[in-house]
Design an enzyme around this catalytic site. Structure first.
Site, PDB file in Angstrom:
ATOM      1  N   LYS A  47       1.340  -1.208   0.063  1.00 14.40           N
ATOM      2  CA  LYS A  47      -0.296   0.569  -0.146  1.00 14.40           C
ATOM      3  C   LYS A  47       0.348   1.040   0.268  1.00 14.40           C
ATOM      4  O   LYS A  47       2.255   0.982   0.714  1.00 14.40           O
ATOM      5  CB  LYS A  47      -1.200   0.164   0.986  1.00 14.40           C
ATOM      6  CG  LYS A  47      -1.659  -1.428   1.170  1.00 14.40           C
ATOM      7  CD  LYS A  47      -2.789  -0.925   2.483  1.00 14.40           C
ATOM      8  CE  LYS A  47      -3.149  -2.415   2.700  1.00 14.40           C
ATOM      9  NZ  LYS A  47      -4.411  -2.354   4.070  1.00 14.40           N
ATOM     10  N   TYR A 100     -12.257  -2.564  -2.119  1.00 14.25           N
ATOM     11  CA  TYR A 100     -11.986  -2.682  -0.942  1.00 14.25           C
ATOM     12  C   TYR A 100     -13.753  -3.173  -1.053  1.00 14.25           C
ATOM     13  O   TYR A 100     -14.561  -2.523  -0.099  1.00 14.25           O
ATOM     14  CB  TYR A 100     -12.094  -1.776  -0.327  1.00 14.25           C
ATOM     15  CG  TYR A 100     -10.032  -1.672  -0.079  1.00 14.25           C
ATOM     16  CD1 TYR A 100     -10.331  -4.008   0.559  1.00 14.25           C
ATOM     17  CD2 TYR A 100      -9.651  -0.835  -0.290  1.00 14.25           C
ATOM     18  CE1 TYR A 100      -8.971  -3.444   1.165  1.00 14.25           C
ATOM     19  CE2 TYR A 100      -8.172  -1.181   0.629  1.00 14.25           C
ATOM     20  CZ  TYR A 100      -7.936  -2.640   1.462  1.00 14.25           C
ATOM     21  OH  TYR A 100      -6.490  -2.589   1.614  1.00 14.25           O
ATOM     22  N   PHE A 102     -14.865   3.162   8.073  1.00 13.89           N
ATOM     23  CA  PHE A 102     -13.127   3.294   7.751  1.00 13.89           C
ATOM     24  C   PHE A 102     -13.412   3.245   5.975  1.00 13.89           C
ATOM     25  O   PHE A 102     -12.204   3.507   6.424  1.00 13.89           O
ATOM     26  CB  PHE A 102     -12.850   2.143   8.490  1.00 13.89           C
ATOM     27  CG  PHE A 102     -12.682   0.967   8.057  1.00 13.89           C
ATOM     28  CD1 PHE A 102     -12.387   0.590   6.964  1.00 13.89           C
ATOM     29  CD2 PHE A 102     -13.330   0.554   9.545  1.00 13.89           C
ATOM     30  CE1 PHE A 102     -12.279  -0.746   6.896  1.00 13.89           C
ATOM     31  CE2 PHE A 102     -13.562  -1.001   9.148  1.00 13.89           C
ATOM     32  CZ  PHE A 102     -12.841  -1.372   7.677  1.00 13.89           C
ATOM     33  N   ARG A 116      -1.320 -15.347   4.075  1.00 13.57           N
ATOM     34  CA  ARG A 116      -1.582 -13.981   4.961  1.00 13.57           C
ATOM     35  C   ARG A 116      -0.602 -14.363   6.278  1.00 13.57           C
ATOM     36  O   ARG A 116      -0.978 -12.853   7.527  1.00 13.57           O
ATOM     37  CB  ARG A 116      -3.441 -14.616   5.090  1.00 13.57           C
ATOM     38  CG  ARG A 116      -3.806 -13.958   4.067  1.00 13.57           C
ATOM     39  CD  ARG A 116      -4.825 -13.123   3.948  1.00 13.57           C
ATOM     40  NE  ARG A 116      -5.270 -12.832   5.451  1.00 13.57           N
ATOM     41  CZ  ARG A 116      -6.045 -11.470   5.705  1.00 13.57           C
ATOM     42  NH1 ARG A 116      -6.181 -10.955   3.753  1.00 13.57           N
ATOM     43  NH2 ARG A 116      -7.005 -11.453   6.280  1.00 13.57           N
ATOM     44  N   THR A 132      -4.729  -8.089  10.535  1.00 16.04           N
ATOM     45  CA  THR A 132      -4.996  -6.909  10.199  1.00 16.04           C
ATOM     46  C   THR A 132      -4.512  -6.058  11.077  1.00 16.04           C
ATOM     47  O   THR A 132      -4.046  -4.764  10.461  1.00 16.04           O
ATOM     48  CB  THR A 132      -6.178  -6.960  10.043  1.00 16.04           C
ATOM     49  OG1 THR A 132      -7.475  -8.162   9.568  1.00 16.04           O
ATOM     50  CG2 THR A 132      -7.352  -5.629   9.685  1.00 16.04           C
ATOM     51  N   ARG A 168       3.403  -7.351   8.876  1.00 18.28           N
ATOM     52  CA  ARG A 168       2.964  -6.516   9.919  1.00 18.28           C
ATOM     53  C   ARG A 168       3.260  -6.275  11.300  1.00 18.28           C
ATOM     54  O   ARG A 168       3.297  -5.521  11.646  1.00 18.28           O
ATOM     55  CB  ARG A 168       1.324  -6.289   9.545  1.00 18.28           C
ATOM     56  CG  ARG A 168       0.797  -6.239   8.189  1.00 18.28           C
ATOM     57  CD  ARG A 168      -0.837  -6.365   8.636  1.00 18.28           C
ATOM     58  NE  ARG A 168      -1.247  -6.266   7.144  1.00 18.28           N
ATOM     59  CZ  ARG A 168      -2.333  -6.068   6.866  1.00 18.28           C
ATOM     60  NH1 ARG A 168      -3.554  -7.329   7.503  1.00 18.28           N
ATOM     61  NH2 ARG A 168      -3.424  -6.424   5.711  1.00 18.28           N
ATOM     62  N   ASN A 200      -1.131  -0.286   7.832  1.00 19.04           N
ATOM     63  CA  ASN A 200      -0.189  -1.454   7.532  1.00 19.04           C
ATOM     64  C   ASN A 200      -0.157  -1.960   6.502  1.00 19.04           C
ATOM     65  O   ASN A 200       0.143  -3.340   6.668  1.00 19.04           O
ATOM     66  CB  ASN A 200      -1.711  -2.551   8.540  1.00 19.04           C
ATOM     67  CG  ASN A 200      -2.632  -2.892   7.402  1.00 19.04           C
ATOM     68  OD1 ASN A 200      -3.182  -2.021   5.982  1.00 19.04           O
ATOM     69  ND2 ASN A 200      -3.971  -3.858   8.196  1.00 19.04           N
ATOM     70  N   HIS A 214      -2.094  -5.397   1.081  1.00 22.48           N
ATOM     71  CA  HIS A 214      -2.656  -5.920   1.577  1.00 22.48           C
ATOM     72  C   HIS A 214      -2.417  -7.787   1.029  1.00 22.48           C
ATOM     73  O   HIS A 214      -1.422  -7.711  -0.187  1.00 22.48           O
ATOM     74  CB  HIS A 214      -3.328  -5.698   0.481  1.00 22.48           C
ATOM     75  CG  HIS A 214      -4.760  -6.493  -0.493  1.00 22.48           C
ATOM     76  ND1 HIS A 214      -5.999  -6.261   0.469  1.00 22.48           N
ATOM     77  CD2 HIS A 214      -4.685  -7.272  -1.206  1.00 22.48           C
ATOM     78  CE1 HIS A 214      -6.638  -7.820   0.292  1.00 22.48           C
ATOM     79  NE2 HIS A 214      -6.503  -7.981  -0.972  1.00 22.48           N
ATOM     80  N   GLU A 251      -9.357 -10.693  -7.973  1.00 28.72           N
ATOM     81  CA  GLU A 251      -8.748  -9.571  -6.697  1.00 28.72           C
ATOM     82  C   GLU A 251      -7.369  -9.237  -8.093  1.00 28.72           C
ATOM     83  O   GLU A 251      -6.543  -8.292  -8.621  1.00 28.72           O
ATOM     84  CB  GLU A 251      -7.515  -9.407  -6.007  1.00 28.72           C
ATOM     85  CG  GLU A 251      -8.770  -9.459  -4.650  1.00 28.72           C
ATOM     86  CD  GLU A 251      -8.498  -9.356  -3.622  1.00 28.72           C
ATOM     87  OE1 GLU A 251      -9.062  -8.754  -2.269  1.00 28.72           O
ATOM     88  OE2 GLU A 251      -6.705  -9.874  -2.749  1.00 28.72           O
TER      89      GLU A 251
HETATM   90  P1  IDP Z   1      -7.093  -7.327   5.873  1.00 26.75           P
HETATM   91  O1  IDP Z   1      -7.064  -6.671   5.243  1.00 26.75           O
HETATM   92  O2  IDP Z   1      -5.847  -8.058   6.957  1.00 26.75           O
HETATM   93  O3  IDP Z   1      -7.351  -8.395   4.661  1.00 26.75           O
HETATM   94  P2  IDP Z   1      -9.767  -6.403   5.933  1.00 26.75           P
HETATM   95  O4  IDP Z   1     -10.362  -7.031   7.028  1.00 26.75           O
HETATM   96  O5  IDP Z   1     -10.156  -7.086   4.659  1.00 26.75           O
HETATM   97  O6  IDP Z   1      -7.673  -6.577   6.631  1.00 26.75           O
HETATM   98  O7  IDP Z   1      -9.629  -4.703   5.711  1.00 26.75           O
HETATM   99  C1  IDP Z   1      -9.039  -4.203   4.724  1.00 26.75           C
HETATM  100  C2  IDP Z   1      -8.634  -3.310   5.199  1.00 26.75           C
HETATM  101  O8  IDP Z   1      -8.588  -2.330   5.943  1.00 26.75           O
HETATM  102  C3  IDP Z   1      -7.081  -3.299   6.178  1.00 26.75           C
HETATM  103  O9  IDP Z   1      -6.427  -4.094   5.554  1.00 26.75           O
HETATM  104  C4  IDP Z   1      -7.217  -1.839   6.729  1.00 26.75           C
HETATM  105  O10 IDP Z   1      -6.389  -1.582   6.321  1.00 26.75           O
HETATM  106  C5  IDP Z   1      -7.996  -1.723   7.061  1.00 26.75           C
HETATM  107  N1  IDP Z   1      -8.909  -1.489   8.200  1.00 26.75           N
HETATM  108  C6  IDP Z   1      -9.641  -2.484   8.689  1.00 26.75           C
HETATM  109  N2  IDP Z   1     -10.056  -2.428   9.876  1.00 26.75           N
HETATM  110  C7  IDP Z   1      -9.832  -1.349  10.193  1.00 26.75           C
HETATM  111  C8  IDP Z   1     -10.376  -0.346  11.101  1.00 26.75           C
HETATM  112  O11 IDP Z   1     -10.387  -0.328  11.979  1.00 26.75           O
HETATM  113  N3  IDP Z   1      -9.759   1.183  11.340  1.00 26.75           N
HETATM  114  C9  IDP Z   1      -9.667   1.745  10.060  1.00 26.75           C
HETATM  115  N4  IDP Z   1      -9.276   1.012   8.816  1.00 26.75           N
HETATM  116  C10 IDP Z   1      -9.541  -0.439   9.602  1.00 26.75           C
HETATM  117 MG    MG Z   2      -9.068  -8.307   3.622  1.00 25.18          MG
END
Ligand code: IDP
Ligand code: MG
Length: 173
Positions: free
Chosen positions: A33, A73, A81, A109, A115, A126, A136, A139, A150
């Protein structure tokens, strides 16, 4: 997603129909990212996938539009968010990649970590390299269906390069 098989030079004593289970390869979509790119972590992240033994089959640097980020997304569109997330993903260059290897979707993963970086184990990308969930750095597709979708969203089929890598004979029996 096509299942990729390759056959070994089989010794005469090997069963004719023997398939090399370890060589049933899969592909996943991985993106560094904008925060990972700006923080100079491209080689660190690519290196972790490379050293593990996965094969890079596509890579490009791209600044996604906000609309494209929202498509990527899509499943999170009801989350509070979401808007900030799409703004962020489209705020600068992203390194989009496809990595191939046995179990790469699930294990990718694991390499990435949870996450939230605060819940990520040390040793994960991470866990080692970032602090906040909204920054973070990476992706990774969360399952086989997501991976196909994707990869199809970010890459044209002709951008995926199939090739034999010299270390495969040492990675897979
Ligand atoms: P992942 O990237 O581990 O698959 P997802 O739940 O798919 O996690 O969420 C996608 C992205 O959204 C996360 O990588 C993170 O950048 C962002 N995200 C997830 N939860 C939060 C939150 O509670 N606050 C702000 N950003 C979030
Ligand atoms: Mg995800």
């Amino acid at each position: 997603m096509p299942q990729i098989h390759f056959s070994v030079c089989s010794a005469a004593y090997m069963a004719l129909d023997q398939t090399v289970e370890a060589a049933e390869l899969e592909r996943t979509f991985i993106a560094i990212k904008p925060d990972g790119v700006q923080r100079g972590l491209i080689s660190e992240i690519v290196g972790r996938f490379e050293r593990k033994g996965y094969k890079l089959v596509a890579i490009k640097l791209i600044v996604p539009t906000k609309e494209f980020a929202a498509q990527h997304y899509d499943d999170l569109s009801s989350r509070p968010f979401f808007d900030g997330l799409c703004d962020f993903l489209s705020s600068g260059p992203v390194v989009a990649m496809v990595w191939e290897g046995q179990g790469v979707i699930k294990y990718g993963r694991k390499l990435i970590g949870a996450t939230s970086p605060q819940a990520s184990e040390p040793g994960t990308i991470r866990g080692d390299l970032c602090v906040q969930v909204s920054r973070n750095i990476i992706h990774g597709s969360d399952g086989p269906e997501t991976a196909v979708n994707e990869i199809g969203l970010w890459f044209k089929p002709e951008e995926l390069v199939s090739y034999t890598k010299n270390d495969e004979k040492w990675l897979y029996e």
